[in-house]
Design a protein around this motif. Structure first.
Motif, PDB file in Angstrom:
ATOM      1  N   GLY A 299      38.949  38.517  48.818  1.00  0.00           N
ATOM      2  CA  GLY A 299      37.771  37.874  48.261  1.00  0.00           C
ATOM      3  C   GLY A 299      37.009  38.759  47.297  1.00  0.00           C
ATOM      4  N   SER A 300      37.156  40.085  47.452  1.00  0.00           N
ATOM      5  CA  SER A 300      36.393  41.027  46.622  1.00  0.00           C
ATOM      6  C   SER A 300      37.163  41.507  45.397  1.00  0.00           C
ATOM      7  CB  SER A 300      35.988  42.240  47.466  1.00  0.00           C
ATOM      8  OG  SER A 300      35.219  41.852  48.585  1.00  0.00           O
ATOM      9  N   ALA A 301      38.484  41.337  45.389  1.00  0.00           N
ATOM     10  CA  ALA A 301      39.310  41.867  44.290  1.00  0.00           C
ATOM     11  C   ALA A 301      38.999  41.158  42.974  1.00  0.00           C
ATOM     12  CB  ALA A 301      40.785  41.708  44.630  1.00  0.00           C
ATOM     13  N   ASN A 302      38.596  41.925  41.958  1.00  0.00           N
ATOM     14  CA  ASN A 302      38.271  41.316  40.661  1.00  0.00           C
ATOM     15  C   ASN A 302      39.370  41.496  39.625  1.00  0.00           C
ATOM     16  OD1 ASN A 302      37.988  44.021  40.064  1.00  0.00           O
ATOM     17  ND2 ASN A 302      35.745  43.957  39.971  1.00  0.00           N
ATOM     18  N   LYS A 303      40.484  42.133  40.016  1.00  0.00           N
ATOM     19  CA  LYS A 303      41.634  42.297  39.137  1.00  0.00           C
ATOM     20  C   LYS A 303      42.890  41.837  39.875  1.00  0.00           C
ATOM     21  CE  LYS A 303      39.300  44.408  35.840  1.00  0.00           C
ATOM     22  NZ  LYS A 303      39.071  43.802  34.513  1.00  0.00           N
ATOM     23  N   GLY A 304      43.776  41.170  39.147  1.00  0.00           N
ATOM     24  CA  GLY A 304      44.968  40.629  39.777  1.00  0.00           C
ATOM     25  C   GLY A 304      45.863  41.674  40.411  1.00  0.00           C
ATOM     26  N   TRP A 305      45.969  42.890  39.797  1.00  0.00           N
ATOM     27  CA  TRP A 305      46.852  43.916  40.343  1.00  0.00           C
ATOM     28  C   TRP A 305      46.403  44.364  41.727  1.00  0.00           C
ATOM     29  CZ3 TRP A 305      44.833  48.546  41.789  1.00  0.00           C
ATOM     30  CH2 TRP A 305      43.610  48.946  41.216  1.00  0.00           C
ATOM     31  N   MET A 306      45.121  44.228  42.024  1.00  0.00           N
ATOM     32  CA  MET A 306      44.603  44.642  43.332  1.00  0.00           C
ATOM     33  C   MET A 306      45.208  43.828  44.464  1.00  0.00           C
ATOM     34  SD  MET A 306      40.554  45.108  42.501  1.00  0.00           S
ATOM     35  CE  MET A 306      39.951  46.290  41.293  1.00  0.00           C
ATOM     36  N   ILE A 307      45.546  42.573  44.162  1.00  0.00           N
ATOM     37  CA  ILE A 307      46.105  41.695  45.186  1.00  0.00           C
ATOM     38  C   ILE A 307      47.376  42.296  45.777  1.00  0.00           C
ATOM     39  CG2 ILE A 307      47.178  39.439  45.580  1.00  0.00           C
ATOM     40  CD1 ILE A 307      44.156  39.326  45.324  1.00  0.00           C
ATOM     41  N   PHE A 308      48.213  42.877  44.937  1.00  0.00           N
ATOM     42  CA  PHE A 308      49.472  43.436  45.414  1.00  0.00           C
ATOM     43  C   PHE A 308      49.239  44.632  46.334  1.00  0.00           C
ATOM     44  CE2 PHE A 308      50.646  41.030  41.681  1.00  0.00           C
ATOM     45  CZ  PHE A 308      51.814  40.403  42.091  1.00  0.00           C
ATOM     46  N   ALA A 309      48.230  45.447  46.035  1.00  0.00           N
ATOM     47  CA  ALA A 309      47.897  46.573  46.906  1.00  0.00           C
ATOM     48  C   ALA A 309      47.376  46.064  48.252  1.00  0.00           C
ATOM     49  CB  ALA A 309      46.863  47.468  46.236  1.00  0.00           C
ATOM     50  N   ILE A 310      46.566  45.003  48.220  1.00  0.00           N
ATOM     51  CA  ILE A 310      46.002  44.457  49.454  1.00  0.00           C
ATOM     52  C   ILE A 310      47.096  43.851  50.332  1.00  0.00           C
ATOM     53  CG2 ILE A 310      44.394  42.744  50.403  1.00  0.00           C
ATOM     54  CD1 ILE A 310      42.826  43.049  47.714  1.00  0.00           C
TER      55      ILE A 310
END
Length: 409
Positions: A299-310
């Motif tokens: 919910g807090s990720a503001n960049k798409g690449w962050m999703i993969f790390a999460i």
């Protein structure tokens, strides 16, 4: 009765192919709904939610019936019947010219969707209590592997034609049904079967009957909130990532494939080993807290690449479900595994009814034009809170249950 190792392999392959068929349509069903709704994203979000809720409602009503039938006639006919129904459902989806046909298809699929409860009972039939966490982890691994290939292929095919993935799903599922008809052995011995009872087949009475085992009834609430939180993926992933990061069906497919890879690694390779070391009770806590953290970060990720790390960090949540199922299955006798798994599937269905409506409604509200401040991650924050509440229910269940019921395996 089937020997444990071959039986688990059979059920693993069956579930893998079944979930592959489901995974193929995940990236494209919301897009098809949006197309049939004339491109209205807000209306599509509501329709996707109601389609998911209708599917889950049918599961809620019929899962205890099919679970009790599996206790009477065996797991094999229930699994095969559900596969056939799913194959027909995908064909209807592939040809559906209007939203009415989509709703009809979800009814058919929901009625016959007994694979999870029957497969869970199957695992309980053929594995000793001390190995059930690993056995239930195989179910999660089958889901994970199915979602590796399914969404990736569905995303690629859907980029050219939204209808093609539904035909592929139908072919895969019907092939799975044909495979099972010839090679899937029965797991429930005749001496462990019991007469069919409408008392145990009634969805509400089946849930109330769980009170006979305090640890089962307590963990059922935990299971409900966990499933409610986890169901945000099929309900909202496509719409959320498309709105916030501009992802197309290919990116959605690859992201879900990564979820599948890590789920397979965690649940098939790590869950059994980790739970053997830390115990099933602690495993439930770790899994739920991992899910809560992942949902908050999505919910807090503001960049798409962050999703993969999460996705990597959140994969630890995969140990929670097999730990919960293992503890529940150990508390009930062999001739009631189907009924109890059917009741648990009804709980999953209730969560499935609420989740699509709740999460898509929150998402739609949070991005509405009249909102001065848009919070597209609001639904994921809600899912995080649900996971934290599940931790509280698990703690309460362990405190109320008899000490011997919560001893570690």
């Amino acid at each position: 009765m089937a020997r444990p190792k071959p039986a688990i392999i059979f059920i693993f392959i069956t579930l893998f192919l079944d979930i592959f068929g489901i995974g193929v349509i995940v990236p494209v069903l919301p897009k098809l709904v949006e197309q049939l709704q004339g491109g209205d994203l807000e209306a599509a979000a509501h329709s996707v939610g109601w389609l998911g809720a209708l599917y889950a409602l049918m599961q809620f009503i019929f899962s205890p019936v099919l679970g009790s039938l599996s206790d009477r006639f065996g797991r094999r006919p229930v699994i095969l019947g559900s596969l056939l129904g799913s194959g027909i459902d995908y064909l209807v989806l592939a040809w559906a010219p209007t939203m009415g046909w989509l709703y009809f298809a979800r009814v058919v699929s929901g009625i016959t969707a007994a694979n999870i409860s029957a497969a869970s009972a199957y695992i309980a039939d053929v594995t000793p209590p001390e190995k059930r966490a690993a056995g239930f982890g195989m179910i999660g691994a089958a889901f994970g592997l199915g979602f590796i290939a399914g969404p990736a292929i569905g995303g690629l095919l859907g980029a050219h034609d939204l209808r093609t993935p539904f035909f592929v799903a139908a072919g895969i599922t019907l092939l799975n049904w044909l495979y099972g008809a010839f090679v899937l052995p029965e797991s429930l011995a005749k001496e462990n079967r019991r007469p069919f009872s409408w008392e145990s087949a009634h969805p509400i009475k089946a849930l109330v009957a769980l009170k006979r085992w305090p640890i089962v009834f307590g963990l059922a609430g935990t299971h409900f909130l966990s499933v409610l939180s986890g169901n945000i993926y099929p309900a909202l992933w496509v719409l959320y990532t498309g709105y916030r990061y501009g992802w197309d069906s290919k990116m959605v497919g690859w992201s879900l494939a990564l979820v599948g890879i890590l789920a397979a690694v965690v649940q098939a390779g790590l869950a059994g080993k980790v739970l053997k070391r830390i115990g099933e009770k602690r495993g439930i806590y770790v899994g739920l807290l991992g899910m809560a953290a992942a949902m908050f970060c999505y919910g807090s990720a503001n960049k798409g690449w962050m999703i993969f790390a999460i996705i990597f960090v959140g994969s630890i949540a995969g140990i929670g479900s097999p730990a919960t199922q293992s503890m529940i299955s150990k508390a009930v006798p062999a001739d009631e595994q189907g009924a109890v798994q059917g009741a648990l599937n009804s709980i999953m269905s209730i969560a499935g009814i609420l989740a699509p409506v709740l999460w898509t409604a929150l998402f739609s509200w949070s991005i509405a034009d009249e909102r001065h401040t848009k919070v597209p991650g609001l639904a994921f924050y809600g899912a995080s809170l649900a996971s934290i509440a599940a931790v509280g229910l698990a703690w309460r269940a362990f405190r109320r249950a008899q000490p011997e019921a919560v001893q570690e395996a």
